[in-house]
Design an enzyme around this catalytic site. Sequence first.
Site, mmCIF file in Angstrom:
data_model
loop_
_atom_site.group_PDB
_atom_site.id
_atom_site.type_symbol
_atom_site.label_atom_id
_atom_site.label_comp_id
_atom_site.label_asym_id
_atom_site.label_seq_id
_atom_site.Cartn_x
_atom_site.Cartn_y
_atom_site.Cartn_z
ATOM 1 N N ARG A 114 6.145 -59.654 80.908
ATOM 2 C CA ARG A 114 7.007 -58.557 81.705
ATOM 3 C C ARG A 114 8.054 -59.331 82.064
ATOM 4 N NH1 ARG A 114 5.823 -54.825 86.875
ATOM 5 N NH2 ARG A 114 5.059 -53.780 85.497
ATOM 6 N N HIS A 141 7.463 -49.179 79.157
ATOM 7 C CA HIS A 141 6.082 -49.854 79.555
ATOM 8 C C HIS A 141 4.992 -49.228 79.243
ATOM 9 C CE1 HIS A 141 4.155 -51.078 83.232
ATOM 10 N NE2 HIS A 141 4.735 -50.783 84.324
ATOM 11 N N GLN A 144 1.084 -48.733 81.044
ATOM 12 C CA GLN A 144 1.660 -47.160 82.104
ATOM 13 C C GLN A 144 1.541 -46.052 81.514
ATOM 14 O OE1 GLN A 144 2.650 -47.173 85.382
ATOM 15 N NE2 GLN A 144 1.955 -45.493 85.319
ATOM 16 N N ASP A 235 10.060 -41.504 88.144
ATOM 17 C CA ASP A 235 9.812 -42.592 88.491
ATOM 18 C C ASP A 235 11.090 -42.544 90.147
ATOM 19 O OD1 ASP A 235 9.763 -45.144 88.251
ATOM 20 O OD2 ASP A 235 10.433 -45.180 86.114
ATOM 21 N N CYS A 275 4.491 -43.056 88.325
ATOM 22 C CA CYS A 275 3.920 -44.409 88.648
ATOM 23 C C CYS A 275 3.750 -45.873 89.443
ATOM 24 C CB CYS A 275 4.922 -45.596 87.271
ATOM 25 S SG CYS A 275 7.015 -45.025 87.600
ATOM 26 N N ARG A 303 -4.605 -47.338 85.450
ATOM 27 C CA ARG A 303 -4.108 -48.673 84.609
ATOM 28 C C ARG A 303 -4.925 -49.511 84.362
ATOM 29 N NH1 ARG A 303 1.101 -50.048 85.474
ATOM 30 N NH2 ARG A 303 0.773 -51.572 83.977
HETATM 31 N N1 CP Z 1 4.125 -49.374 87.403
HETATM 32 C C1 CP Z 1 3.469 -50.433 88.350
HETATM 33 O O1 CP Z 1 3.749 -51.700 86.308
HETATM 34 O O2 CP Z 1 4.137 -51.005 88.428
HETATM 35 P P1 CP Z 1 3.964 -52.263 89.505
HETATM 36 O O3 CP Z 1 5.001 -52.863 89.223
HETATM 37 O O4 CP Z 1 3.602 -52.857 90.826
HETATM 38 O O5 CP Z 1 2.487 -53.728 88.303
HETATM 39 N N1 NVA Z 2 11.234 -47.717 85.756
HETATM 40 C C1 NVA Z 2 11.018 -49.050 86.815
HETATM 41 C C2 NVA Z 2 9.350 -49.217 86.444
HETATM 42 C C3 NVA Z 2 8.538 -49.300 87.812
HETATM 43 C C4 NVA Z 2 6.941 -50.026 87.250
HETATM 44 C C5 NVA Z 2 11.259 -50.084 86.845
HETATM 45 O O1 NVA Z 2 11.453 -50.547 85.762
HETATM 46 O O2 NVA Z 2 11.332 -50.807 87.355
#
Ligand code: CP
Ligand code: NVA
Length: 318
Positions: A114, A141, A144, A235, A275, A303
Amino acid sequence: MATAAGGVAAALSPLSGRDYLSSADCSAEETSALLDLAAHLKSGDRRIDLGNRVLGLIFTKASTRTRVSFQVAMARLGGQTVDLNPQVTQLGRGEPLEDTARVLSRYCDVLAVRTFAQQELVDYAHWATVPVINALTDLEHPCQSLADFLTMREAHGDLPGQTLAYIGDGNNVAHSLMLCGALLGVNVRIGCPQGFEPLPGVLEQARSLAVQGAAIDVIHDPREAVRGSQAVYTDVWASMGQEDEQSEREQAFTGFCVDEALLEAADTESIVLHCLPAHRSEEISPGVMESSASRIFDQAENRLHAQQALLAALMGGL
Ligand code: CP
Ligand code: NVA
């Protein structure tokens, strides 16, 4: 609906040893088979023991769901996870990515990363000798989206021809929904303010991947975007790394809150997805968040099942 276990294993066998950096890294057939396997794992029809494999998590951004669902998925597959937070490894002191990726490949069987730039993920995949998974970048993502479309399929059955309306920023989550939805034959409408559209290149790519006549559209009127849709998704307006833009974005996204009034324009059976984490009274109203239409916590659970399927496929454990 879900295909029998033998057909799923055959469809997923080409994924063994591959990376999953983008929703577009799987074919339409492979994406659909991942959802089938996830459904089999969730129902208990299928159990997979990969032996003592190890997943390395390299997370430069915060995470609850992705981190924990990967850890639990790996445990359920009979393996383990090591948390390689850059703050406590030599990465944080400047050890080059190309050395880190090669060293970690000698200890781990798969890596989930990540980070901010997609290019950094691509660099990990280049230097690693084990599969690398996108656990969220600024661009996409993809893990997701697997859980999102599994949730939509649980609610409404076969996906081709269904419509998902995503209301909000044309961000990483929106990009993967467009690409994954296109592969699954789902119409995806991105309802966003002017200036917050998804990247044109991703829109073009999604349209080129679309199967079974799926339409991928960008619409600037949120009511028009949700009209007749089977899922309404949102989101946060400011993603991780955009915290400085929060108040400016709150202005720009006025009228783009998924609230009771907006939902009236959707299909009467429409589900609501997010999400998470959510900002109540910004992109979603507290009432919609807690409404009977919400499948947000099923989506979070999924997930786990979707990533268990993905890990098993990439590690050739079928
Ligand atoms: N939806 C999602 O990716 O959540 P987190 O940022 O908690 O992993
Ligand atoms: N768009 C958001 C998603 C978090 C799961 C971010 O990147 O912060």
